[in-house]
Design a protein around this motif. Sequence first.
Motif, PDB file in Angstrom:
ATOM      1  N   LYS A 133       0.817  -1.215   0.000  1.00  0.00           N
ATOM      2  CA  LYS A 133       0.000   0.000   0.000  1.00  0.00           C
ATOM      3  C   LYS A 133       0.854   1.270   0.000  1.00  0.00           C
ATOM      4  O   LYS A 133       0.387   2.324  -0.445  1.00  0.00           O
ATOM      5  N   HIS A 134       2.072   1.172   0.525  1.00  0.00           N
ATOM      6  CA  HIS A 134       2.926   2.351   0.655  1.00  0.00           C
ATOM      7  C   HIS A 134       4.253   2.082  -0.054  1.00  0.00           C
ATOM      8  O   HIS A 134       5.114   1.372   0.464  1.00  0.00           O
ATOM      9  N   ARG A 135       4.417   2.666  -1.224  1.00  0.00           N
ATOM     10  CA  ARG A 135       5.594   2.381  -2.035  1.00  0.00           C
ATOM     11  C   ARG A 135       6.882   2.872  -1.384  1.00  0.00           C
ATOM     12  O   ARG A 135       7.972   2.425  -1.734  1.00  0.00           O
ATOM     13  N   SER A 136       6.762   3.784  -0.432  1.00  0.00           N
ATOM     14  CA  SER A 136       7.953   4.298   0.239  1.00  0.00           C
ATOM     15  C   SER A 136       8.502   3.330   1.287  1.00  0.00           C
ATOM     16  O   SER A 136       9.598   3.525   1.814  1.00  0.00           O
ATOM     17  N   LEU A 137       7.739   2.269   1.603  1.00  0.00           N
ATOM     18  CA  LEU A 137       8.127   1.329   2.656  1.00  0.00           C
ATOM     19  C   LEU A 137       8.810   0.100   2.055  1.00  0.00           C
ATOM     20  O   LEU A 137       8.269  -0.558   1.168  1.00  0.00           O
TER      21      LEU A 137
END
Length: 313
Positions: A245-249
């Motif tokens: 859900k969070h591409r930064s993670l």
Amino acid sequence: MPELRVGARHWPVATDSNLLDALLAAGISVPYSCRAGHCHACLVRCLHGQPADARPDVLSTAQRAEGWRLACQCRVIEDLHVAPFDPNGDGVPAQVAEVQWFGEVLRVRLLPERPLRYQAGQHAVLWLQGVARPYSLASLPGEDRYLEFHIDCRREGAFSARARQLRCGDAISLGELRGGALHYDPDWRDKPLWLLAAGTGLAPLWGILREALRQGHAGPIRLLHVAHGASGHYLAEALNELARKHRSLRVEEVLADELQAALAALRLESRQTVALACGAPATVEQFARRLFIAGLPRNQLYTDVFTPAEDTP
């Protein structure tokens, strides 16, 4: 010789005696875990007289004003009347809402009798059948309706043996709720954030990770979790779902025998990186050493060490 009193009992003790040792020697039941002032399991209230306190800074001003002291850090220097922490009268009653096993990790979710204010990364002392142990909160305030704790049951201990028997509806008491070294600071919003965990050191970082995402952390987030075996990556499914859900993670699962290679491969993206590390002392020390070698400024590393408990009944 000063006189030590608990309830109706009183007896002489040698001047400068450690308060915890004096209580235990007399058969007074006072739980303890670390003997270093970290776990806060050995709280006692001074009703008359004052001990010499080696670490007055570890309790809040309000707690000290109410007479609370950590017995392991105090010496008896004058007549002293104390009352050990009573989970039934001084604690917050809670009910077990859910228990779930992930290999040898037990996830316990509690519903306290009254709402508690806390922040992601804080600790609470859990009381179960006369045994107290500090555990990090894995829940997210304002979002999770329960308080969540992850209990490592790989090794037999007084608390974990009791925790293995927990069932939904069982009663448990919450002692002191306090701040740990780990937290999320909104000022870190645009900085790279590294979260390094060993074993159930993942618990507070699970809450902090979700707090960072809730606050819209804009920088990249890297989470590395070390476990002894594949089943030790007990939140892998939930973490990977967040990563989708969070591409930064970025989530990395590392086995203990692969740790040295994984650490050697760490490269800082920026000297602005903030790192949080949690777990057993030796592993946290390895994390810290590698991060400093990689160029992380020392004041940008926050650590929380899970000191093994002395096995007391």
